[in-house]
Design an enzyme around this catalytic site. Sequence first.
Site, PDB file in Angstrom:
ATOM      1  N   CYS A   2      28.585  55.283  34.665  1.00 33.51           N
ATOM      2  CA  CYS A   2      29.516  55.037  33.567  1.00 33.51           C
ATOM      3  C   CYS A   2      30.912  54.814  34.132  1.00 33.51           C
ATOM      4  O   CYS A   2      31.163  55.039  35.313  1.00 33.51           O
ATOM      5  CB  CYS A   2      29.535  56.243  32.633  1.00 33.51           C
ATOM      6  SG  CYS A   2      27.897  56.722  32.086  1.00 33.51           S
ATOM      7  N   ARG A  27      30.526  48.736  35.282  1.00 31.34           N
ATOM      8  CA  ARG A  27      29.821  49.951  35.710  1.00 31.34           C
ATOM      9  C   ARG A  27      28.720  50.334  34.731  1.00 31.34           C
ATOM     10  O   ARG A  27      27.712  50.907  35.113  1.00 31.34           O
ATOM     11  CB  ARG A  27      30.786  51.123  35.855  1.00 31.34           C
ATOM     12  CG  ARG A  27      31.884  50.898  36.864  1.00 31.34           C
ATOM     13  CD  ARG A  27      32.909  52.008  36.801  1.00 31.34           C
ATOM     14  NE  ARG A  27      32.341  53.269  37.233  1.00 31.34           N
ATOM     15  CZ  ARG A  27      32.346  53.699  38.501  1.00 31.34           C
ATOM     16  NH1 ARG A  27      32.863  52.922  39.421  1.00 31.34           N
ATOM     17  NH2 ARG A  27      31.802  54.831  38.833  1.00 31.34           N
ATOM     18  N   TRP A  74      26.447  53.979  30.694  1.00 29.20           N
ATOM     19  CA  TRP A  74      25.173  53.476  31.190  1.00 29.20           C
ATOM     20  C   TRP A  74      24.222  54.633  30.954  1.00 29.20           C
ATOM     21  O   TRP A  74      24.171  55.608  31.699  1.00 29.20           O
ATOM     22  CB  TRP A  74      25.299  53.148  32.684  1.00 29.20           C
ATOM     23  CG  TRP A  74      24.121  52.452  33.281  1.00 29.20           C
ATOM     24  CD1 TRP A  74      23.613  51.237  32.935  1.00 29.20           C
ATOM     25  CD2 TRP A  74      23.319  52.912  34.393  1.00 29.20           C
ATOM     26  NE1 TRP A  74      22.551  50.926  33.753  1.00 29.20           N
ATOM     27  CE2 TRP A  74      22.334  51.918  34.634  1.00 29.20           C
ATOM     28  CE3 TRP A  74      23.321  54.047  35.183  1.00 29.20           C
ATOM     29  CZ2 TRP A  74      21.376  52.045  35.643  1.00 29.20           C
ATOM     30  CZ3 TRP A  74      22.369  54.166  36.196  1.00 29.20           C
ATOM     31  CH2 TRP A  74      21.413  53.179  36.407  1.00 29.20           C
ATOM     32  N   ASN A  98      31.005  61.008  33.803  1.00 31.01           N
ATOM     33  CA  ASN A  98      30.172  60.073  34.575  1.00 31.01           C
ATOM     34  C   ASN A  98      29.315  60.910  35.526  1.00 31.01           C
ATOM     35  O   ASN A  98      29.844  61.646  36.353  1.00 31.01           O
ATOM     36  CB  ASN A  98      31.028  59.102  35.388  1.00 31.01           C
ATOM     37  CG  ASN A  98      30.146  58.242  36.304  1.00 31.01           C
ATOM     38  OD1 ASN A  98      28.989  57.981  35.983  1.00 31.01           O
ATOM     39  ND2 ASN A  98      30.683  57.871  37.461  1.00 31.01           N
ATOM     40  N   GLY A  99      28.002  60.829  35.383  1.00 28.93           N
ATOM     41  CA  GLY A  99      27.106  61.611  36.239  1.00 28.93           C
ATOM     42  C   GLY A  99      25.977  62.206  35.418  1.00 28.93           C
ATOM     43  O   GLY A  99      25.658  61.692  34.334  1.00 28.93           O
ATOM     44  N   GLU A 482      17.669  38.586  51.222  1.00 32.10           N
ATOM     45  CA  GLU A 482      18.853  38.633  50.343  1.00 32.10           C
ATOM     46  C   GLU A 482      18.779  37.550  49.271  1.00 32.10           C
ATOM     47  O   GLU A 482      19.079  37.794  48.100  1.00 32.10           O
ATOM     48  CB  GLU A 482      20.127  38.479  51.194  1.00 32.10           C
ATOM     49  CG  GLU A 482      21.441  38.514  50.439  1.00 32.10           C
ATOM     50  CD  GLU A 482      21.730  39.810  49.690  1.00 32.10           C
ATOM     51  OE1 GLU A 482      22.669  39.816  48.888  1.00 32.10           O
ATOM     52  OE2 GLU A 482      20.962  40.798  49.857  1.00 32.10           O
ATOM     53  N   LYS A 486      18.709  38.219  45.243  1.00 31.99           N
ATOM     54  CA  LYS A 486      19.673  37.614  44.303  1.00 31.99           C
ATOM     55  C   LYS A 486      18.937  36.961  43.123  1.00 31.99           C
ATOM     56  O   LYS A 486      19.330  37.093  41.969  1.00 31.99           O
ATOM     57  CB  LYS A 486      20.544  36.583  45.026  1.00 31.99           C
ATOM     58  CG  LYS A 486      21.532  37.220  45.994  1.00 31.99           C
ATOM     59  CD  LYS A 486      22.722  37.775  45.264  1.00 31.99           C
ATOM     60  CE  LYS A 486      23.508  38.837  46.007  1.00 31.99           C
ATOM     61  NZ  LYS A 486      22.838  40.091  46.227  1.00 31.99           N
ATOM     62  N   GLU A 489      17.718  39.823  40.945  1.00 33.72           N
ATOM     63  CA  GLU A 489      18.823  40.543  40.269  1.00 33.72           C
ATOM     64  C   GLU A 489      19.426  39.711  39.136  1.00 33.72           C
ATOM     65  O   GLU A 489      19.748  40.231  38.071  1.00 33.72           O
ATOM     66  CB  GLU A 489      19.952  40.823  41.276  1.00 33.72           C
ATOM     67  CG  GLU A 489      19.721  41.903  42.290  1.00 33.72           C
ATOM     68  CD  GLU A 489      20.880  41.983  43.300  1.00 33.72           C
ATOM     69  OE1 GLU A 489      21.361  43.092  43.566  1.00 33.72           O
ATOM     70  OE2 GLU A 489      21.299  40.916  43.812  1.00 33.72           O
ATOM     71  N   HIS A 505      -0.656  35.163  57.358  1.00 31.91           N
ATOM     72  CA  HIS A 505      -1.409  36.428  57.325  1.00 31.91           C
ATOM     73  C   HIS A 505      -1.493  36.989  55.899  1.00 31.91           C
ATOM     74  O   HIS A 505      -1.591  38.195  55.713  1.00 31.91           O
ATOM     75  CB  HIS A 505      -0.737  37.457  58.249  1.00 31.91           C
ATOM     76  CG  HIS A 505      -0.662  36.995  59.670  1.00 31.91           C
ATOM     77  ND1 HIS A 505      -1.766  36.763  60.440  1.00 31.91           N
ATOM     78  CD2 HIS A 505       0.417  36.670  60.429  1.00 31.91           C
ATOM     79  CE1 HIS A 505      -1.379  36.339  61.636  1.00 31.91           C
ATOM     80  NE2 HIS A 505      -0.069  36.263  61.658  1.00 31.91           N
ATOM     81  N   LYS A 603      26.708  48.632  39.469  1.00 28.62           N
ATOM     82  CA  LYS A 603      27.396  48.257  40.710  1.00 28.62           C
ATOM     83  C   LYS A 603      27.010  49.182  41.854  1.00 28.62           C
ATOM     84  O   LYS A 603      26.765  48.743  42.970  1.00 28.62           O
ATOM     85  CB  LYS A 603      28.903  48.263  40.490  1.00 28.62           C
ATOM     86  CG  LYS A 603      29.709  47.808  41.686  1.00 28.62           C
ATOM     87  CD  LYS A 603      29.456  46.344  41.970  1.00 28.62           C
ATOM     88  CE  LYS A 603      29.970  45.873  43.313  1.00 28.62           C
ATOM     89  NZ  LYS A 603      29.308  44.686  43.796  1.00 28.62           N
TER      90      LYS A 603
END
Length: 690
Positions: A2, A27, A74, A98-99, A482, A486, A489, A505, A603
């Site tokens: 959050c 966030r 979040w 936040n947590g 990567e 992407k 995501e 293989h 993030k």
Amino acid sequence: MCGIVGYVGKKDSLQILFDGLTRLEYRGYDSSGIAFKNGAGIEIYKTSGKLKDLQKILPTPLPAITIGIGHTRWATHGAPSAANAHPHTVKGVSVVHNGIIENYRELRTDLVAAGHVFTSQTDTEVVPQLIARYLDRGLPIDEAIRRAIAHLRGVYALGIIHEGTPDTLFAVRNNSPLVIGIGTDAQYIASDVAALLPYTKNFIHLEDRHMAVLRSNGVDLKHVESLETLQLEGKIVTVDWTPAMAEKQGYDHFMLKEIHEQPQGVMDTLREWTDDTNRLMDEMGFAGTIKDLRRLHITACGSSYHAGLVGRYMIEKFVRIPVTVDIASEFRDMCPIIPKGTVLITITQSGETADTLAAQREAKKKGARTLTICNVVGSTTTREADSVLYTRAGLEIGVVSTKAFTAQLAALSLLGIALGIRKGKLSDLEIQTLKPFLLDLPRLIQQALQTDGKVKEIAKTLVGAKSIMYVGRGINYPIALEGALKMKELAYIHADAYPAGEMKHGPIALIEDGVPVVFLATIDGLHEKILSSIEEVKARGGRIIVVTDSPAAFRDKADDMIVVPSTHPALVPFVTVVPLQLLAYHVAVIKGCNVDQPRNLSKSITIDDKCHNAVCSYSGYCRKSISCAIITPDEKKGIANRVVRLMHVSMWEQFSASSMLESSGRELQKAVHHEQASNGFCTCFESPYE
Ligand code: BG6
């Protein structure tokens, strides 16, 4: 994860809180809220949905305020709704968080039994309930907060205002990022500096178990357990980021802006050290370790992990010492072997990712020297590591990492070169050959950005793809990983990456007509092998998209080609990653996906994986059950061995017990269950053996 923000000052518009939340929305963005004092009490506005939904319910014009807190959420506990949105307010105590409060269920049960009425399903609400309880007992607010915090177990950054305490904002931190913004006649709190850049450049990164008491004319720091006042001196850092860095500057999305900021990020990261890598070693206090440096261990999450894989190629090439790369969430739980002379490198954009932090702490506990490559000045990993190598990518707002990734590659190449020089593994000729390539990287990345038009064309043809494959070899394999990440995501398309030699293989079985396969085929000693892999895929109807610096070699094989500039073989990832970032970006935009705030992502994940089973009375980390998420291997061994001693099982099973119960000895597992139950340990799940 959050975002929280807070303000106490002479007088300013509520806009200040709203703007702060807007800069933190990346966030978490499923519900939000604001609370402020209006002279008669605390006024609260909360809603589910995005900040624009909150804006709709805020009073117009926005009132002037002297003190207020805000939150963008979040959800972890309690679905996104107005009731579960923060701030949570009880008897004039209003809290943003936040947590995760891990023992909130226990606390809630006790508080309900004591007559408290809860209005949300969140873990957070236990905090204002507890503070109000101690205020009811006549305690002063800071003592009430101290007592309330003493009950909490878990991860929390808190912003607290109290109706009865004028001109005072409280902030408490435990393992969740929180910065204090220092102003002249106003003070601020926020989850990161981005939210406060328009108001101040001076910040305090609050430490764990510390409480800040903010009044319009200043800030006091206290230890939350003793309320002992702490020194401010040496704690204030000045951040040279501009508010503009938090704006889109004409780009449609933060991500696209940040992709185009990569030349600058690499330049700024290199500039500091290129002319004097020797100083780099000294500054990092590495000089002492070099001589007995035996192995390097790199650990990270997400894109940072892929940067670590590229780093391994570079460092092994330049320094000729073994480098191991692990995903942080695996590393921290696999009882890592840390022989003498091990240096652990954590790579993290935010410096706050829980798994990476835990891995750094675990390795440190085992005697490793730690170096963190990080993009946020003063963040937790940088404060806890023995040395820090900062990337200078600037503020990265897009949830998916782009410019921080290439800046991490720059830092890793610097590290490899500096180590190679110190270890006498890099000759002057090699250094003289390498340097011009290094300094030329920003220009080459700029050139790679010119492929945008071609990439956009190809993107249009991939929007309907069910899956996309990425293939690379050697130092390009992590870039294939990567690229696939992407596409997952951003465009939510299933994508996988394989080393070219591995295709035959197994993965080649997935190839049928039209399956798009992106090959990273820059000219190095290995490109012949890529060629044969391309032919095998083409023969089975695959659609060949080639990213290369030598179009001639692939012209008759590729269905589409993206040409990037050539550079030193150890530096090709800087140019091959750019078209893959753009490809995922354009496919996502055409599909109408939210590229700056992709679904289900955040993030950086600052909270730990949840414990295995919601029915566990210790939901969260009971550390008393063999399968608790954060129990260390030694603790597991302890419980297992105690069980074995008790139950007289065979030596073999005694031995296997110490291999953490993976043994399939049903008797053993049954024994553990009984052991736990008889010693009052929670049995986290219904024993299947009853
Ligand atoms: C994820 C982000 O939450 O964390 C990724 O969505 C990122 O983009 C990963 O790579 C690791 O974050 P960090 O800050 O430790 O590099």
